[in-house]
Design an enzyme around this catalytic site. Structure first.
Site, PDB file in Angstrom:
ATOM      1  N   TRP A 240     -10.860 -30.247  28.832  1.00 60.90           N
ATOM      2  CA  TRP A 240     -10.316 -28.639  29.179  1.00 60.90           C
ATOM      3  C   TRP A 240     -10.187 -29.556  31.126  1.00 60.90           C
ATOM      4  CZ3 TRP A 240      -9.360 -25.801  27.022  1.00 60.90           C
ATOM      5  CH2 TRP A 240      -9.624 -25.161  25.675  1.00 60.90           C
TER       6      TRP A 240
ATOM      7  N   ASP B 296     -14.467 -25.091  36.372  1.00 58.05           N
ATOM      8  CA  ASP B 296     -14.419 -24.361  35.075  1.00 58.05           C
ATOM      9  C   ASP B 296     -16.063 -24.598  34.751  1.00 58.05           C
ATOM     10  OD1 ASP B 296     -14.637 -23.852  33.028  1.00 58.05           O
ATOM     11  OD2 ASP B 296     -12.523 -24.741  32.314  1.00 58.05           O
TER      12      ASP B 296
ATOM     13  N   LYS C  72     -18.488 -18.345  26.040  1.00 58.85           N
ATOM     14  CA  LYS C  72     -19.625 -19.101  25.168  1.00 58.85           C
ATOM     15  C   LYS C  72     -20.836 -18.730  26.045  1.00 58.85           C
ATOM     16  CE  LYS C  72     -15.139 -21.748  24.903  1.00 58.85           C
ATOM     17  NZ  LYS C  72     -14.962 -22.835  25.822  1.00 58.85           N
TER      18      LYS C  72
HETATM   19  C1  PLP Z   1     -12.863 -23.036  26.223  1.00 62.49           C
HETATM   20  C2  PLP Z   1     -12.961 -23.664  27.631  1.00 62.49           C
HETATM   21  C3  PLP Z   1     -11.880 -23.517  28.000  1.00 62.49           C
HETATM   22  C4  PLP Z   1     -11.011 -21.919  27.540  1.00 62.49           C
HETATM   23  O1  PLP Z   1     -10.844 -20.797  27.277  1.00 62.49           O
HETATM   24  P1  PLP Z   1     -10.218 -19.974  27.332  1.00 62.49           P
HETATM   25  O2  PLP Z   1     -10.986 -18.600  27.745  1.00 62.49           O
HETATM   26  O3  PLP Z   1     -10.164 -20.212  25.609  1.00 62.49           O
HETATM   27  O4  PLP Z   1      -8.741 -19.881  27.454  1.00 62.49           O
HETATM   28  C5  PLP Z   1     -11.956 -24.392  29.022  1.00 62.49           C
HETATM   29  N1  PLP Z   1     -12.998 -25.100  29.845  1.00 62.49           N
HETATM   30  C6  PLP Z   1     -13.697 -24.701  28.751  1.00 62.49           C
HETATM   31  C7  PLP Z   1     -15.237 -25.971  29.922  1.00 62.49           C
HETATM   32  C8  PLP Z   1     -14.336 -24.464  28.021  1.00 62.49           C
HETATM   33  O5  PLP Z   1     -15.847 -24.542  27.577  1.00 62.49           O
END
Ligand code: PLP
Length: 366
Positions: free
Chosen positions: A104, A176, A200
């Site tokens: 990511w 993030d 999540k």
């Molecule tokens: C799932 C995830 C993403 C992507 O998320 P989207 O909403 O599908 O763009 C980005 N970073 C992390 C750490 C994730 O777990």
């Protein structure tokens, strides 16, 4: 009705049953409103109460300081990969430091390069033995003039977490937290921007939470379309246009569950640590039959990737597990093997059922 299974999906992921039940109860009619949340104006008083409560809950859970705004935007985490550099470095000579610790953060750095100068300060593919650990402070040569330093807290695919976040001095830390948010208490003061997509640990897909320090709202050097401007979104309380009303409503219910049913993030953290320990203990006591991906010190308490002695056994494990009511245990292509995501809403019984299954599978297949 078909029975709910234990769902180890990495995202969109398991939600608390009591939250789903509450949403079901209110699906046709919000109390006192006469229609569902999907059928009323986002400018109405009932929706204002919902988005205000969602924000208040987030502020309470994470003790968000007053000099931070909480935004609820659309487009998922990936949109933020672009909006962050767009708002902070595009059209300037300033650069941003990116710590690439997994899939990511690698993707985030690639997206940021479309907007400005990016400096990869650490690449865990090489230096972390294929994204098995996070960097230590001494490995990081950070630029004290950087516009920000970017990290991914929990790498969802590789299952690695920071034991402590990097120290960035006066450079704003941008994180993030998509698969980390609400799994533990956090000190928001450490961050310039802390953001997470909801699907999540915070609700359904469709809404992304951005917690941003006020001085960073106004850094854009180029004129941005309103929807891409943190400043304009903050001024409009995330309602420049129709926000993702249903997802925000669900996020409000999830944060209420965390506050009232669980009793806050200290309690949630204790539960999560215990669940993860059960699973890692099975891996560690398997005499190498199950191999975790992450180096021990960096093991995630949310996502647990592991593999068996062969790809055939990985496949059989996944199939037999599905038969036993343990769903979505396939690993991500880039890591292979299996992955159990054990987010906040995964009940302890689900983890215990997986542990029992793993021991039984090893006995029968080794
Ligand atoms: C799932 C995830 C993403 C992507 O998320 P989207 O909403 O599908 O763009 C980005 N970073 C992390 C750490 C994730 O777990």
């Amino acid at each position: 009705m078909q029975e709910r299974l234990y769902n180890f999906s990495a995202g969109p992921a398991v939600m608390p049953v009591s939250v789903l039940k509450k949403a079901q109860e209110e699906m046709l009619c919000l109390p006192g409103v006469g229609a569902s949340v999907m059928e009323i104006s986002h400018r109405s008083k009932p929706f204002d109460e919902i988005i205000t409560a969602a924000e208040t809950n987030v502020r309470t859970l994470l003790a968000v300081p007053d000099n931070y705004k909480v935004l609820f935007l659309q487009g998922g985490a990936l949109t933020q990969f672009g909006l962050i550099p767009m708002n902070l470095i595009a059209g300037t000579d300033r650069s941003a430091d990116y710590i690439v610790s997994g899939t990511w953060s690698k993707k985030a750095a690639a997206e940021a390069k479309t907007q400005g100068k990016v400096n990869i300060v650490w690449d865990g593919k090489v230096s972390g033995n294929g994204f098995r650990r996070k960097p230590s402070q001494s490995e990081l040569a950070l630029n004290p003039e950087a516009a920000y330093c970017y990290i991914t807290l929990n790498e969802t695919i590789e299952g690695i977490q920071y034991p402590v976040e990097p120290e960035t001095g006066n450079v704003p830390l941008v994180a993030d937290a998509s698969s980390e948010i609400f799994c533990r208490p956090m000190d928001v003061n450490k961050y310039g921007i802390l953001y997470a997509c909801a699907q999540k640990n915070a609700g359904p897909a469709g809404v992304t939470m951005i917690i941003i320090r006020e001085d960073l709202l106004d850094k854009a050097a180029i004129e941005l379309p309103s929807m891409f401007s943190y400043k304009k979104q903050a001024e409009a309380r995330s309602m420049l246009n129709t926000p993702p009303c249903f997802s925000i409503y669900m996020l409000r219910l999830v944060t209420e569950w965390l506050l009232h049913d669980i009793g806050g993030l200290d309690k949630m953290y204790a539960i999560n640590k215990e669940k993860a320990a059960l699973l890692y203990d099975v891996i560690d006591s398997s005499n190498g039959y199950y191999k975790g991906h992450a180096d021990k010190e960096f093991r995630s308490i949310m996502n647990v990737p592991f593999r068996l002695p062969s790809e055939d056994l990985d496949k059989k494990f996944q199939q037999d597990a599905a038969q036993a009511g343990l769903m979505t245990l396939g690993g991500h292509r880039s890591v292979g093997g299996l992955r159990a995501s054990i987010y906040n809403a995964m009940p302890r019984e689900g983890v215990v059922a997986l542990c029992e299954f793993m021991k039984d599978f090893q006995n029968k297949n080794s």
